[in-house]
Design a protein around this motif. Structure first.
Motif, PDB file in Angstrom:
ATOM      1  N   TYR A   1       0.848  -1.194   0.000  1.00  0.00           N
ATOM      2  CA  TYR A   1       0.000   0.000   0.000  1.00  0.00           C
ATOM      3  C   TYR A   1       0.877   1.236   0.000  1.00  0.00           C
ATOM      4  N   LEU A   2       0.515   2.225  -0.836  1.00  0.00           N
ATOM      5  CA  LEU A   2       1.222   3.504  -0.865  1.00  0.00           C
ATOM      6  C   LEU A   2       0.211   4.617  -1.097  1.00  0.00           C
ATOM      7  N   ARG A   3       0.248   5.607  -0.201  1.00  0.00           N
ATOM      8  CA  ARG A   3      -0.583   6.796  -0.353  1.00  0.00           C
ATOM      9  C   ARG A   3       0.316   8.018  -0.402  1.00  0.00           C
ATOM     10  N   LEU A   4       0.083   8.888  -1.383  1.00  0.00           N
ATOM     11  CA  LEU A   4       0.855  10.116  -1.526  1.00  0.00           C
ATOM     12  C   LEU A   4      -0.109  11.297  -1.608  1.00  0.00           C
TER      13      LEU A   4
ATOM     14  N   PHE B   1       4.645  20.012  -0.815  1.00  0.00           N
ATOM     15  CA  PHE B   1       4.893  19.089   0.289  1.00  0.00           C
ATOM     16  C   PHE B   1       4.161  17.790  -0.013  1.00  0.00           C
ATOM     17  N   THR B   2       4.900  16.677   0.005  1.00  0.00           N
ATOM     18  CA  THR B   2       4.316  15.359  -0.220  1.00  0.00           C
ATOM     19  C   THR B   2       4.335  14.581   1.086  1.00  0.00           C
ATOM     20  N   ASP B   3       3.149  14.159   1.513  1.00  0.00           N
ATOM     21  CA  ASP B   3       2.986  13.400   2.752  1.00  0.00           C
ATOM     22  C   ASP B   3       2.571  11.978   2.384  1.00  0.00           C
ATOM     23  N   GLY B   4       3.411  10.999   2.698  1.00  0.00           N
ATOM     24  CA  GLY B   4       3.159   9.633   2.277  1.00  0.00           C
ATOM     25  C   GLY B   4       2.911   8.669   3.418  1.00  0.00           C
ATOM     26  N   LYS B   5       2.294   7.543   3.080  1.00  0.00           N
ATOM     27  CA  LYS B   5       2.155   6.407   3.998  1.00  0.00           C
ATOM     28  C   LYS B   5       2.385   5.149   3.179  1.00  0.00           C
ATOM     29  N   GLN B   6       3.283   4.304   3.658  1.00  0.00           N
ATOM     30  CA  GLN B   6       3.697   3.110   2.918  1.00  0.00           C
ATOM     31  C   GLN B   6       3.630   1.895   3.833  1.00  0.00           C
ATOM     32  N   SER B   7       2.983   0.823   3.357  1.00  0.00           N
ATOM     33  CA  SER B   7       2.859  -0.389   4.163  1.00  0.00           C
ATOM     34  C   SER B   7       3.313  -1.608   3.377  1.00  0.00           C
TER      35      SER B   7
ATOM     36  N   THR C   1       4.840  -0.313   8.599  1.00  0.00           N
ATOM     37  CA  THR C   1       4.260   0.913   8.060  1.00  0.00           C
ATOM     38  C   THR C   1       5.198   2.078   8.347  1.00  0.00           C
ATOM     39  N   ILE C   2       5.479   2.860   7.306  1.00  0.00           N
ATOM     40  CA  ILE C   2       6.346   4.031   7.459  1.00  0.00           C
ATOM     41  C   ILE C   2       5.653   5.247   6.849  1.00  0.00           C
ATOM     42  N   ASP C   3       6.180   6.435   7.185  1.00  0.00           N
ATOM     43  CA  ASP C   3       5.598   7.702   6.731  1.00  0.00           C
ATOM     44  C   ASP C   3       6.643   8.548   6.016  1.00  0.00           C
ATOM     45  N   PRO C   4       6.902   8.280   4.731  1.00  0.00           N
ATOM     46  CA  PRO C   4       7.863   9.101   3.987  1.00  0.00           C
ATOM     47  C   PRO C   4       7.261  10.467   3.665  1.00  0.00           C
ATOM     48  N   LYS C   5       8.123  11.494   3.640  1.00  0.00           N
ATOM     49  CA  LYS C   5       7.693  12.850   3.320  1.00  0.00           C
ATOM     50  C   LYS C   5       8.779  13.523   2.483  1.00  0.00           C
TER      51      LYS C   5
ATOM     52  N   ALA D   1      12.166  13.732   4.053  1.00  0.00           N
ATOM     53  CA  ALA D   1      11.927  13.906   5.481  1.00  0.00           C
ATOM     54  C   ALA D   1      11.125  12.722   5.999  1.00  0.00           C
ATOM     55  N   GLY D   2      10.814  12.735   7.292  1.00  0.00           N
ATOM     56  CA  GLY D   2      10.092  11.613   7.876  1.00  0.00           C
ATOM     57  C   GLY D   2      10.873  10.321   7.686  1.00  0.00           C
ATOM     58  N   ASP D   3      10.190   9.293   7.160  1.00  0.00           N
ATOM     59  CA  ASP D   3      10.845   8.007   6.939  1.00  0.00           C
ATOM     60  C   ASP D   3      11.383   7.849   5.517  1.00  0.00           C
ATOM     61  N   ALA D   4      11.325   8.902   4.700  1.00  0.00           N
ATOM     62  CA  ALA D   4      11.873   8.827   3.341  1.00  0.00           C
ATOM     63  C   ALA D   4      13.387   8.692   3.400  1.00  0.00           C
ATOM     64  N   THR D   5      13.939   7.801   2.580  1.00  0.00           N
ATOM     65  CA  THR D   5      15.381   7.542   2.602  1.00  0.00           C
ATOM     66  C   THR D   5      16.116   8.142   1.424  1.00  0.00           C
TER      67      THR D   5
END
Length: 376
Positions: A272-275, A298-304, A309-313, A341-345
């Motif tokens: 799952y990915l939400r942007l 600003f991109t706010d994401g949620k990835q599972s 589950t992580i929150d890339p931004k 930012a957040g959990d984005a690598t």
């Protein structure tokens, strides 16, 4: 964005009758070339690169448009548009002859336009306009991975599209892309609808799009070789945006959400990915020949993936300065900065010549571009 066109009128005679149909064919194109600086490329071991590449703000293309008067306010129309690289002369969009657009249809003065072929969707019709990337800035200004297609990088194959006339400022469009799969209608099909309203300085738009199994094959609605950023079980896009013009200033504001389920291939592979993308932008025409534009996304994401589950931004700042040498030729300077930012690598500025997997292990990236564009 309107192009400067060269029209070639043609009158076709019908030998079997005394009737004559007035037709026209238009040849047009854009050539966009420039030198880029890109920082923090993983392929360069975290280094930087200078390169001569094609577009943005607009990728190079040439096309042909035609219309035939059928009488009674009806016209037959077609568009064939080719994309190519000015840097090396190769075809774009997966090597297709007319990979940017290829459609034929009819238009009526009293009802609208119906077309069939490879064409843009309702998201492009109504959500690209409020963004900087969908108007003057081009691909580097795009939201992450252009997953919401506001840069119109994705075209829908095998599609039927209807676009209405504008009534009291309102218009709408709807598109359906066929899967072309026997016994599997939902294997790589597409559906989009959108609507907009314009009144004086105000323009607003909203759209929804759904792809079922996008990129699953090459002969469905979304080609796995030319258009699919992600191969997934389902991809949904929806959003709303608008612009307001005050004299020489045009400001835009937009929110889009992209939701992907069952991603098997792409820059991010996940269940799952939400942007969510939030953009504010503005353009100021300093003189009729010079404008400056830019904005912030600003991109706010949620990835599972499984139980994880992580929150890339991501934060991105865009800037462009453009000077018109003539009505057809301009020079420009583009600068983009992105920070994960957040959990984005990783940071990845869309369209810089590599995928996110190939690009930075660094959380920051810069793209600077100076170039020239000619329209004909």
């Amino acid at each position: 964005m309107k192009k400067s066109l060269i029209a070639i009128p043609v009158v076709l005679g019908i030998a079997s009758t005394a009737a004559h149909a007035q037709s026209s064919v238009t040849l047009y194109g854009i050539i966009d070339a420039g030198v880029n600086y890109v920082s923090n490329l993983k392929s360069g071991n975290g280094g930087h690169a200078f390169s001569l590449v094609d577009g943005p703000p607009q990728a190079s293309r040439w096309g042909i448009k035609g219309a035939e008067d059928l009488g009674g306010g009806m016209k037959a129309i077609f568009t064939l548009e080719n994309g190519f690289s000015i840097a090396n002369g190769t075809l774009s969009q997966g090597g297709r002859m007319f990979g940017r657009q290829a459609y034929v249809g009819v238009t009526g003065d009293n009802w609208g336009t119906l077309t069939a072929g490879r064409q843009y969707d309702s998201v492009v019709d109504y959500l690209a306009g409020p963004t900087a990337n969908g108007t003057y800035g081009g691909g580097y200004f795009s939201h992450m991975f252009d997953s919401d297609n506001t840069d119109n990088n994705l075209r829908v194959d095998n599609s039927l599209k209807f676009k209405s006339l504008t009534y009291a400022g309102f218009s709408m469009s709807a598109l359906y892309g066929f899967s072309n799969q026997a016994g599997a209608v939902n294997k790589n099909q597409a559906l989009s609808v959108g609507a907009g309203y314009t009144n004086g300085p105000i323009s607003i738009g909203a759209a929804y799009e759904q792809f079922d199994n996008p990129g699953a094959n090459t002969d469905g609605a979304v080609s796995s070789t030319a258009d699919a950023t992600f191969v997934a079980g389902r991809q949904r896009i929806f959003g709303v945006g608008g612009t307001y013009t005050i004299g020489p200033v045009k400001a835009g504001l937009e929110w889009t959400r992209t939701v992907l389920n069952g991603i098997t291939s792409g820059p991010i592979v996940a269940n799952y990915l939400r942007l969510d993308n939030y953009e504010i932008n503005a353009r100021y025409d300093i003189t009729p020949a010079v404008f400056v534009g830019g904005g912030y996304t600003f991109t706010d994401g949620k990835q599972s993936t499984g139980a994880n589950t992580i929150d890339p931004k991501w934060h991105q700042v865009n800037l462009m300065l453009d000077y018109s040498l003539s009505k057809r030729t301009d020079v420009f300077l583009i600068g983009v900065f992105q920070k994960a930012a957040g959990d984005a690598t990783f940071a990845y500025i869309y369209g810089n010549g590599s995928t996110s997997i190939q690009s930075p292990g660094s959380a920051k990236q810069v793209v600077a571009r100076v170039g020239i564009r000619h329209k004909f």
